[in-house]
Design a protein around this motif. Structure first.
Motif, short mmCIF file in Angstrom:
data_model
loop_
_atom_site.label_atom_id
_atom_site.label_comp_id
_atom_site.label_asym_id
_atom_site.label_seq_id
_atom_site.Cartn_x
_atom_site.Cartn_y
_atom_site.Cartn_z
N ARG A 76 0.85 -1.12 -0.06
CA ARG A 76 0.03 -0.02 -0.18
C ARG A 76 1.02 1.10 0.03
NH1 ARG A 76 -1.01 -1.35 6.08
NH2 ARG A 76 0.75 -0.42 6.81
N ASN A 77 0.40 2.42 -0.46
CA ASN A 77 1.06 3.81 -0.20
C ASN A 77 2.24 3.64 -1.05
OD1 ASN A 77 -0.95 4.64 1.46
ND2 ASN A 77 0.24 4.09 3.33
N LYS A 78 2.12 3.01 -2.32
CA LYS A 78 3.27 3.11 -3.37
C LYS A 78 2.30 3.05 -4.61
CE LYS A 78 5.90 -0.47 -0.86
NZ LYS A 78 6.60 -1.94 -1.09
N ARG A 79 3.20 3.75 -5.67
CA ARG A 79 2.73 3.75 -7.14
C ARG A 79 3.77 2.83 -7.84
NH1 ARG A 79 2.52 9.76 -9.03
NH2 ARG A 79 4.58 9.81 -8.05
N SER A 80 3.04 2.33 -8.84
CA SER A 80 3.77 1.19 -9.67
C SER A 80 4.10 1.68 -10.76
CB SER A 80 3.02 -0.14 -9.47
OG SER A 80 3.48 -1.15 -10.42
N ILE A 81 5.29 1.54 -11.35
CA ILE A 81 5.61 1.68 -12.92
C ILE A 81 6.35 0.27 -13.06
CG2 ILE A 81 7.69 2.72 -12.30
CD1 ILE A 81 7.54 4.49 -14.82
N ALA A 82 5.92 -0.41 -14.29
CA ALA A 82 6.56 -1.50 -14.75
C ALA A 82 7.41 -1.15 -16.07
CB ALA A 82 5.69 -2.52 -15.16
N LEU A 83 8.81 -1.27 -15.90
CA LEU A 83 9.63 -1.03 -17.11
C LEU A 83 10.72 -2.35 -17.43
CD1 LEU A 83 11.05 2.44 -15.53
CD2 LEU A 83 9.70 2.31 -17.62
N ASP A 84 10.73 -2.32 -18.83
CA ASP A 84 11.46 -3.34 -19.33
C ASP A 84 13.14 -2.77 -19.41
OD1 ASP A 84 12.98 -5.37 -20.68
OD2 ASP A 84 11.85 -5.68 -22.37
N LEU A 85 13.78 -3.08 -18.45
CA LEU A 85 14.93 -2.32 -18.00
C LEU A 85 16.34 -3.04 -19.13
CD1 LEU A 85 14.90 -1.79 -14.46
CD2 LEU A 85 14.50 -0.31 -16.28
N LYS A 86 15.90 -3.93 -19.93
CA LYS A 86 16.73 -4.33 -21.04
C LYS A 86 16.73 -3.41 -22.20
CE LYS A 86 14.99 -8.63 -21.39
NZ LYS A 86 14.06 -8.53 -19.94
N ARG A 87 15.58 -2.45 -22.09
CA ARG A 87 15.62 -1.52 -23.25
C ARG A 87 16.08 -0.17 -22.88
NH1 ARG A 87 10.89 -4.27 -25.32
NH2 ARG A 87 10.86 -2.70 -26.90
N LEU A 118 -3.18 5.03 -0.16
CA LEU A 118 -3.17 4.79 -1.47
C LEU A 118 -3.22 3.09 -1.69
CD1 LEU A 118 -0.06 6.64 -2.62
CD2 LEU A 118 -2.29 7.28 -2.51
N PRO A 119 -4.46 2.74 -2.33
CA PRO A 119 -4.49 1.21 -2.33
C PRO A 119 -3.36 0.29 -3.21
CG PRO A 119 -6.11 2.34 -3.66
CD PRO A 119 -5.31 3.43 -3.08
N PRO A 120 -2.96 -0.64 -2.73
CA PRO A 120 -1.85 -1.61 -3.33
C PRO A 120 -2.29 -1.67 -4.79
CG PRO A 120 -2.55 -2.55 -1.48
CD PRO A 120 -3.65 -1.32 -1.50
N PRO A 121 -1.19 -1.18 -5.52
CA PRO A 121 -1.52 -0.86 -7.06
C PRO A 121 -1.43 -2.05 -8.11
CG PRO A 121 1.02 -0.34 -6.74
CD PRO A 121 0.13 -0.82 -5.24
N LEU A 122 -2.00 -2.01 -8.97
CA LEU A 122 -1.91 -3.04 -10.14
C LEU A 122 -0.58 -2.93 -10.75
CD1 LEU A 122 -4.94 -2.90 -12.28
CD2 LEU A 122 -4.40 -4.56 -10.63
N LEU A 123 0.02 -3.87 -11.38
CA LEU A 123 1.36 -3.77 -12.15
C LEU A 123 1.28 -2.63 -13.12
CD1 LEU A 123 4.02 -4.76 -12.84
CD2 LEU A 123 2.87 -6.28 -14.31
N GLY A 124 2.15 -1.73 -13.06
CA GLY A 124 2.25 -0.43 -14.06
C GLY A 124 1.18 0.51 -13.90
N GLU A 125 0.40 0.42 -12.78
CA GLU A 125 -0.81 1.26 -12.84
C GLU A 125 -0.55 2.75 -12.77
OE1 GLU A 125 -3.41 0.19 -9.31
OE2 GLU A 125 -4.63 2.26 -9.71
N HIS A 126 0.67 3.09 -12.40
CA HIS A 126 1.06 4.53 -12.64
C HIS A 126 1.94 5.12 -13.36
CE1 HIS A 126 -0.67 3.52 -8.26
NE2 HIS A 126 -1.37 4.65 -8.72
N GLU A 169 7.87 -1.09 -23.53
CA GLU A 169 9.01 -0.73 -22.59
C GLU A 169 8.30 -0.44 -21.53
OE1 GLU A 169 11.52 0.74 -26.37
OE2 GLU A 169 10.55 2.13 -25.33
N LEU A 170 7.30 0.22 -21.50
CA LEU A 170 6.53 0.53 -20.42
C LEU A 170 5.17 -0.45 -20.18
CD1 LEU A 170 6.07 2.69 -17.99
CD2 LEU A 170 4.69 4.03 -19.61
N VAL A 171 5.08 -1.19 -19.39
CA VAL A 171 3.78 -2.06 -19.17
C VAL A 171 2.96 -1.50 -18.36
CG1 VAL A 171 3.17 -4.33 -18.58
CG2 VAL A 171 5.21 -4.20 -19.72
N THR A 172 1.75 -1.48 -18.99
CA THR A 172 0.50 -0.66 -18.09
C THR A 172 -0.46 -1.64 -18.01
OG1 THR A 172 -0.51 0.31 -19.74
CG2 THR A 172 1.35 1.47 -18.83
N PRO A 173 -1.59 -1.40 -17.18
CA PRO A 173 -2.85 -2.31 -17.22
C PRO A 173 -3.55 -2.11 -18.56
CG PRO A 173 -2.70 -0.84 -15.30
CD PRO A 173 -1.72 -0.25 -16.18
#
Lengths: 404, 404
Positions: free
Chosen positions: A66-77, A364-372, A395-399
């Motif tokens: 909780r109390n986090k924002r999520s960003i999903a990045l493909d760091l190989k790129r 802040l509710p626990p986020p979905l993968l890449g929600e923010h 490269e940026l994965v979002t819901p």
């Protein structure tokens, strides 16, 4: 505006599973803006530790994110790495639990970070400390429990090693990590300087256990065996009553004598084997066995009433279910219902003891993968078309990419 | 000049036994001037937890009371209370674990302290939080373990509740106390304001355990049972080898498949019961039992070599004795010999991970009861004859009164 003591402090969180996430959640709970950076597959904990309605928010993940924002990045790129670099440039604190070699491949080795961001506090969670021969090894809770003495104390007590059936090394070292970050944050407030902190799991768990159980090995030459025999005695257990279990702490002479009277054995107050703290320590097995024999004769609640009246400290051995219904915890709202946008109503564990207003005031509710991901990169100055291109290229994965 | 990050920060420590002393030692380890205020009888831990050469420095006391100075005051006497008042007036932080009624009798109730010392950070260690029905109860580690869910997780796993054979609630909540103090210290640095912190043991231990094991009770309505079954499975244990025990963490598919190959069962990589994280979670008992059956065939060291080569995370289950001799811990000097003026050579546990120079650079050996009483009161401005009078009246107890 989070309202917590760390309002305005930004954390880039490169950790996953337990030890890192519990540490960064604590910072978030106290008001920091925590950006959880995940791989396109997401934190392993999203699918580990029980089922969730939407498929990626396991109960354990919910309680540690909780109390986090999520960003999903493909760091190989390269563009994803550049985006991460921007986030770190804006951060006060970076927490990582990748191996150093992996951090260097991202251009985030400790020397590079120190040179580029002298105000940054970089907390490296490592299995084994720098300068020791296991330094490059990965760490897992079970291995740290085994090497760090936690299993040893069960072997001392019961003749067979056992894990504590929770990832206790992770949780303990998560607390140490927060502490080390806060010491450094205090120093930075006074000197302006950040720096790298290494928090080794093995050394910290070994220190945690051995501070209690080094025993006679404390002396050089050794004067006897390790371990505090009173704590290790196999009789140091919740005590069976007629219908369950009770826990009793009668340490002082006053308390022990009150217990003797309560169980109908007042003569033991004068017995040289049990009259004093030292005598009970020396005869701990006998002490525990006569105490336990007496307690089987009544129910837990009967004993709680009798011992409460006699001022002998006692309490029930809760089950996980009865703990949830404990009336005191209900009075203080430790478990509070929260509406989660993807999971429905969930039971959140509030931060205990909120009197000093250190905690953030929002939730802040626990986020979905890449929600923010989009909003975080937009705040970091990327243009909408740049962000769209990164999403299109995954490269940026979002819901928008769909829940997997 | 301690050299640590808290140099110049003064702590008045009104705690005893474990939870308070481990917290204040951590502050001392990071450079604070910690004044340990004891009763004329001294901290109970001086005589609890093993024998010492001089009779008042048990091994546990030694490991929880370095980097402090001791003053022993008989707070039933007015001049002793006035002396304590002077110390608190000079302090940045006061840590207490007395019940509120006892603090009020000393004129140190929370309202009185807040009114008199607006910059003071007062950390109250309590068993049960304010606002709940158990708030006035005393707390002891065993009772908190029982009520806070620690014994429950053993009951879930093994069918019978058990304590962790160390005072783990005290140690965990000690870490939380340091954290809360540091948050408030950071706030004070920015606002100039102190305040009262209440750190409840019960709520904190319940949160610690339940964040891992609330399981399907997390959802409202409940969707199933509490607990993370993978962690609670009775097979989650150090695994017997031919000559001892080994701990293995093969969580990812990559690691689990490497393990299957290492134990000569490559076909399991394709087995639908064990091929994926979710499948192994669903079939955890079967998974553990076939794994454990294979590991009995070789020694711990043979398996460590095989698994190391296969990149499967593994480690030994140390005994307390073998932990002390671990070569990595030797490399990083976790256990360091120190000369103690009254106990001879002792094995001190260094602060892990000292890279960022947060720790103090000197070392104060754990003190005798009242060892620094004269110097502390002299620094506080009392005249030599006033101090002599207090010693003569046993309002101030010092080693001159003889070791008891």
């Amino acid at each position: 505006m989070s309202g917590g003591v760390l309002e305005g402090v930004r954390v880039v969180d490169l950790t996953s599973v337990v030890v890192g996430p519990v540490a960064t959640m604590n910072l978030g709970d106290h008001g920091a803006d925590v950006i959880k950076v995940e791989s396109p597959d997401g934190d392993l904990l999203r699918r580990l530790g029980g089922m969730s309605r939407c498929g990626q928010l396991s109960p354990k993940f919910l309680h540690m994110n909780r109390n986090k924002r999520s960003i999903a990045l493909d760091l190989k790129r390269p563009r994803a790495r550049q985006a991460l670099e921007r986030l770190i440039a804006s951060a006060d604190i970076c927490v990582s639990n990748m191996r150093e070699a992996a951090m260097e491949r991202l251009g985030l080795g400790r020397d590079a970070l120190e040179a580029a961001y002298p105000r940054l506090i970089h907390c490296r969670l490592v299995g084994f400390g720098d300068g020791g021969r296991y330094a490059a090894r990965p760490a897992y809770d079970g291995i740290i429990q085994g090497m760090g003495g936690m299993t040893a104390i069960f072997e001392e007590a019961d003749g067979r090693p056992r894990f504590v059936p929770m990832t206790i090394a992770d949780h303990v070292v998560g607390l140490v990590a927060v502490q080390q970050i806060l010491y450094q944050l205090y120093r930075r407030e006074r000197t302006g300087k950040g720096g790298t902190l290494s928090v080794p799991m093995f050394e910290n768990l070994a220190a945690f256990v051995m501070s209690e159980h080094m025993g006679q090995l404390t002396f050089e030459p050794k004067r006897g065996e390790p371990g505090d025999r009173r704590v290790l005695d196999p009789g140091t257990q919740p005590i069976p009553t007629k219908d369950g279990y009770i826990c009793i702490s009668a340490n002082t002479d006053h308390q022990a004598h009150a217990l003797f009277r309560a169980i109908g054995r007042p003569e033991l107050c004068e017995d040289p084997r049990f009259a004093t703290v030292q005598a009970r320590y020396a005869n701990v097995s006998q002490y525990f066995s006569l105490r336990n024999a007496a307690l089987g004769e009544r129910t837990t609640q009967e004993w709680l009433d009798i011992l409460g009246a006699a001022d002998v400290p006692a309490g029930p051995s809760h089950s996980l279910m009865s703990l949830l219904d404990d009336p005191h915890l209900s009075d203080v709202s430790l478990f509070e219902l929260r509406e989660h946008p993807y999971e429905g109503m969930i039971r959140n564990i509030a931060l205990p003891g909120r009197a000093a207003d250190l905690a953030r005031s929002d939730y802040l509710p626990p986020p979905l993968l890449g929600e923010h991901g989009r909003e975080i990169l937009s705040d970091a100055g990327l243009r909408p078309e740049e962000i769209d291109a990164m999403v299109a290229a995954r490269e940026l994965v979002t819901p928008e990419h769909g829940l997997s």
